[in-house]
Motif scaffolding. Structure first.
Motif, mmCIF file in Angstrom:
data_model
loop_
_atom_site.group_PDB
_atom_site.id
_atom_site.type_symbol
_atom_site.label_atom_id
_atom_site.label_comp_id
_atom_site.label_asym_id
_atom_site.label_seq_id
_atom_site.Cartn_x
_atom_site.Cartn_y
_atom_site.Cartn_z
ATOM 1 N N GLN A 1 34.983 -24.280 -27.582
ATOM 2 C CA GLN A 1 35.894 -24.647 -26.621
ATOM 3 C C GLN A 1 36.138 -26.188 -26.157
ATOM 4 O OE1 GLN A 1 35.923 -21.772 -23.262
ATOM 5 N NE2 GLN A 1 36.044 -20.090 -24.802
ATOM 6 N N LEU A 2 34.849 -26.579 -25.929
ATOM 7 C CA LEU A 2 34.709 -27.745 -25.293
ATOM 8 C C LEU A 2 35.268 -29.165 -26.644
ATOM 9 C CD1 LEU A 2 31.673 -28.148 -22.916
ATOM 10 C CD2 LEU A 2 34.431 -28.510 -22.274
ATOM 11 N N ALA A 3 34.563 -28.597 -27.908
ATOM 12 C CA ALA A 3 34.705 -29.515 -29.070
ATOM 13 C C ALA A 3 36.280 -29.385 -29.433
ATOM 14 C CB ALA A 3 33.853 -28.827 -30.260
ATOM 15 N N LEU A 4 37.077 -28.457 -29.113
ATOM 16 C CA LEU A 4 38.264 -28.285 -29.534
ATOM 17 C C LEU A 4 39.262 -29.248 -28.266
ATOM 18 C CD1 LEU A 4 40.647 -27.851 -31.258
ATOM 19 C CD2 LEU A 4 40.906 -25.740 -30.048
ATOM 20 N N ALA A 5 38.914 -28.871 -27.132
ATOM 21 C CA ALA A 5 39.637 -29.522 -25.997
ATOM 22 C C ALA A 5 39.613 -30.750 -25.704
ATOM 23 C CB ALA A 5 39.459 -28.762 -24.526
ATOM 24 N N ILE A 6 38.447 -31.400 -25.909
ATOM 25 C CA ILE A 6 37.922 -32.887 -25.583
ATOM 26 C C ILE A 6 38.662 -33.758 -26.631
ATOM 27 C CG2 ILE A 6 36.227 -34.662 -25.469
ATOM 28 C CD1 ILE A 6 34.555 -32.733 -24.092
ATOM 29 N N PRO A 7 38.627 -33.178 -28.219
ATOM 30 C CA PRO A 7 39.400 -34.105 -29.082
ATOM 31 C C PRO A 7 40.982 -34.194 -28.892
ATOM 32 C CG PRO A 7 37.600 -32.939 -30.272
ATOM 33 C CD PRO A 7 37.622 -32.511 -28.683
ATOM 34 N N MET A 8 41.182 -33.015 -28.575
ATOM 35 C CA MET A 8 42.768 -32.668 -28.249
ATOM 36 C C MET A 8 43.225 -33.685 -27.410
ATOM 37 S SD MET A 8 43.913 -28.671 -28.428
ATOM 38 C CE MET A 8 45.306 -29.094 -27.989
ATOM 39 N N THR A 9 42.235 -34.018 -26.289
ATOM 40 C CA THR A 9 42.902 -34.946 -25.132
ATOM 41 C C THR A 9 42.809 -36.200 -25.515
ATOM 42 O OG1 THR A 9 41.861 -33.234 -23.313
ATOM 43 C CG2 THR A 9 42.173 -35.679 -22.863
ATOM 44 N N LEU A 10 41.736 -36.663 -26.345
ATOM 45 C CA LEU A 10 41.504 -37.976 -26.866
ATOM 46 C C LEU A 10 42.748 -38.325 -27.927
ATOM 47 C CD1 LEU A 10 37.572 -38.011 -27.390
ATOM 48 C CD2 LEU A 10 39.015 -38.949 -25.509
ATOM 49 N N LEU A 11 42.921 -37.400 -28.602
ATOM 50 C CA LEU A 11 44.067 -37.342 -29.876
ATOM 51 C C LEU A 11 45.540 -37.594 -28.979
ATOM 52 C CD1 LEU A 11 43.034 -34.974 -32.412
ATOM 53 C CD2 LEU A 11 42.942 -37.313 -32.648
ATOM 54 N N TYR A 12 45.772 -36.798 -27.782
ATOM 55 C CA TYR A 12 46.932 -37.033 -27.096
ATOM 56 C C TYR A 12 47.054 -38.377 -26.669
ATOM 57 C CZ TYR A 12 50.391 -36.225 -23.410
ATOM 58 O OH TYR A 12 51.504 -36.360 -22.482
#
Length: 266
Positions: free
Chosen positions: A226-237
Motif C-alpha cells: 500500500q505504501l509502495a503504491l501511494a507514495i509513488p502516486m504522490t510523487l508522480l502527482y
C-alpha cells in the motif's frame, strides 16, 4: 462568405465515411494483434513459457525454503498459466507498437498543435507503464513477500498455488502500470483547460488522501504494498504538475491560433 482573415482549417475536406473509419479501426486492431502475436512467438522461443514463469517467481521463491516449489492445483494449470503469462508478456513487449496503432488511428483527426503534444504523452505513458511494472517486479514483490512470510508460523509450510500467484502479480502489474499514468492524466487535464496548475497545487493534500485510499483498495492487505503504491502516486502527482507547466506553455501558440480563428487580430 468566409472571412479572408481566418486561417484555413487544416482538417477541412478530410472527413471520411463511417464505414471507412470502421475499416481503418479493423486494420489497426489486426496490426496490433499481429504485433502481439509476433512478440509471443519470440518469447515462446526464448526464454519460453517456463523461463517466464521462473522469472516472475523469483520474488516469492527468494522467501521460500530452497526445497519448496510453487504448486499447481488445477488439472490444466500447468498448461494455461504459462500460456496466460506468455500472452501478458507478449502484450507488454508489443506495447509501443499497440500504442502506435492507436496513435495512427486518431492522428488524422488531430490538428498539428494537438499532434505535437499527443506524441510525447504517448511515449511518456509507455515509459511510465514499464517503470510501474519494473517497480513491482524488482521492489514491491520482494518487500511484500518478506513482510507476509514473516507472519507465517513455524508449523506452517507455505506452498502457494502458481495460478493464484500469477493472478495476484498480474493485478499488481496492472494497478501500478495504471497508477504510474498520473502525470499523463494531470498534464491532459491542464492541456484541455479542465483544471489549472494552481488548482492542482491546492488539491495536493486531497490527492494524498485519495492515493492512500486507492492503494488500500487495489493492493493486497499489507502495509508494504500500500505504501509502495501511494507514495509513488504522490510523487508522480508532483511530477505531473511540473510537466503541466511545460504543456501549458506549449499550448500558448494553439490558443493564439484559436483567437485568430475568431476573426480577432492577435
Amino acid at each position: 462568405m468566409a472571412d479572408p482573415r481566418e486561417p484555413a482549417d487544416e482538417l477541412a475536406g478530410t472527413e471520411q465515411p463511417f464505414v471507412a473509419h470502421l475499416m481503418e479501426l479493423r486494420d489497426r486492431i489486426l496490426y496490433a494483434l499481429a504485433g502481439v502475436g509476433v512478440c509471443m512467438v519470440l518469447l515462446a522461443i526464448w526464454p519460453g513459457p517456463s523461463g517466464l514463469i521462473d522469472w516472475i517467481a523469483v520474488p516469492i521463491r527468494a522467501h521460500m525454503p530452497p526445497d519448496v516449489k510453487l504448486i499447481a492445483v488445477g488439472v490444466f494449470t500447468p498448461f494455461f498459466v504459462p500460456l496466460k503469462v506468455l500472452m501478458m508478456a507478449g502484450l507488454l513487449m508489443a506495447l509501443p507498437w499497440v500504442i502506435y496503432q492507436i496513435w495512427a488511428f486518431v492522428a488524422p483527426g488531430l490538428y498539428s498543435h494537438e499532434k505535437r503534444f499527443a506524441l510525447p504523452l504517448i511515449i511518456i505513458g509507455s515509459v511510465l507503464a514499464y517503470l510501474g511494472i519494473a517497480f513491482v517486479q524488482f521492489f514491491v514483490l520482494d518487500k511484500m513477500f518478506a513482510f507476509i512470510q514473516g507472519f507465517t508460523p513455524a508449523s506452517v509450510n507455505a506452498t502457494p498455488d502458481i495460478a493464484s500467484y500469477v493472478e495476484a502479480i498480474l493485478s499488481l502489474y496492472l494497478a501500478f502500470g495504471l497508477a504510474f499514468q498520473v502525470p499523463v492524466v494531470v498534464m491532459l487535464l491542464v492541456r484541455f483547460q479542465m483544471i489549472t496548475v494552481e488548482q492542482l497545487k491546492a488539491f495536493r493534500g486531497y490527492f494524498i488522501v485519495v492515493a492512500f485510499i486507492i492503494a488500500a483498495i487495489v493492493t493486497p492487505p499489507d502495509v508494504i504494498s500500500q505504501l509502495a503504491l501511494a507514495i509513488p502516486m504522490t510523487l508522480l502527482y508532483e511530477l505531473g504538475i511540473l510537466g503541466a507547466r511545460w504543456f501549458a506553455r506549449g499550448a500558448a501558440p494553439a490558443d493564439g491560433d484559436a483567437t485568430d480563428q475568431d476573426g480577432r487580430s492577435p
